[in-house]
Design a protein around this motif. Structure first.
Motif, mmCIF file in Angstrom:
data_model
loop_
_atom_site.group_PDB
_atom_site.id
_atom_site.type_symbol
_atom_site.label_atom_id
_atom_site.label_comp_id
_atom_site.label_asym_id
_atom_site.label_seq_id
_atom_site.Cartn_x
_atom_site.Cartn_y
_atom_site.Cartn_z
ATOM 1 N N ALA A 1 -4.375 -3.181 16.047
ATOM 2 C CA ALA A 1 -3.855 -3.029 14.697
ATOM 3 C C ALA A 1 -2.553 -2.228 14.689
ATOM 4 O O ALA A 1 -1.606 -2.584 13.997
ATOM 5 N N MET B 1 -0.424 0.165 7.711
ATOM 6 C CA MET B 1 -1.805 -0.257 7.485
ATOM 7 C C MET B 1 -2.466 0.711 6.526
ATOM 8 O O MET B 1 -2.234 1.916 6.594
ATOM 9 N N GLN C 1 -3.117 -13.101 2.674
ATOM 10 C CA GLN C 1 -3.341 -12.974 4.108
ATOM 11 C C GLN C 1 -2.060 -13.295 4.850
ATOM 12 O O GLN C 1 -1.233 -14.076 4.375
ATOM 13 N N ASN D 1 -3.499 -13.299 14.987
ATOM 14 C CA ASN D 1 -4.610 -12.766 14.181
ATOM 15 C C ASN D 1 -4.283 -12.854 12.701
ATOM 16 O O ASN D 1 -3.143 -12.640 12.291
ATOM 17 N N VAL E 1 -8.069 -1.782 6.294
ATOM 18 C CA VAL E 1 -7.984 -3.015 7.089
ATOM 19 C C VAL E 1 -6.947 -3.972 6.522
ATOM 20 O O VAL E 1 -6.913 -5.137 6.889
ATOM 21 N N LYS E 2 -6.104 -3.464 5.638
ATOM 22 C CA LYS E 2 -5.066 -4.308 5.028
ATOM 23 C C LYS E 2 -3.694 -3.911 5.547
ATOM 24 O O LYS E 2 -3.387 -2.741 5.707
ATOM 25 N N TRP F 1 -4.807 -11.316 8.995
ATOM 26 C CA TRP F 1 -5.106 -10.040 8.350
ATOM 27 C C TRP F 1 -5.007 -10.178 6.837
ATOM 28 O O TRP F 1 -4.184 -10.939 6.331
#
Length: 146
Positions: A82, A133, A104, A110, A136-137, A112
């Motif tokens: 991340a 970040m 997204q 990946n 988790v966004k 996100w």
């Protein structure tokens, strides 16, 4: 055996018990100092010399071992996947709309969840820059065209 012998033995045991209970190297230096003072006591030195030996031995052990202990117990920050995507370019795969809590992006293979830094709606297919970040966004902004 005189009274000082029992005192040094008592201190040695106490420091070792504290060390065994904490397992953080907080009193091992004083245990070594107590042992040195106990040995000095067995050679019938003066109480002042025994105290000096205790203090000097404890400080020498502390000064020698403390940097090594810090080196081996220091936590190392390991970057996760991340963290690596901050500053990277991503492509919006689902329209980003902060008000409807949707959006997204795809970066480094990946997908996100993403939110726009400025709150504007960002349509699908637009390239964005990952700013940071939050949980988790990924927080993104539209990438400037060169």
């Amino acid at each position: 055996m005189n009274t000082l012998t029992y005192i040094w033995i008592g201190l040695l045991v106490a420091f070792l018990v504290v060390e065994a209970c904490t397992v953080q190297l907080v009193s091992i230096w004083f245990a070594v100092g107590s042992l040195c003072a106990l040995v000095a006591n067995l050679f019938e030195t003066t109480p002042a010399l025994q105290l000096t030996i205790f203090l000097v031995a404890s400080m020498v052990c502390l000064l020698i071992t403390r940097p090594l202990v810090k080196k081996f117990t220091a936590s190392k920050i390991i970057k996760t996947n991340a963290d690596r995507c901050i500053g990277e370019t991503a492509v919006v795969t689902e329209e980003i709309n902060n008000l409807s809590a949707k959006g997204q992006v795809k970066v480094n293979g990946n997908v996100w969840s993403a939110r726009a830094e400025d709150g504007n709606v960002i349509p699908e297919g637009v390239e964005v820059l990952i700013k940071r970040m939050e949980g988790v966004k990924l927080i993104v902004q539209v990438k400037e065209k060169a």
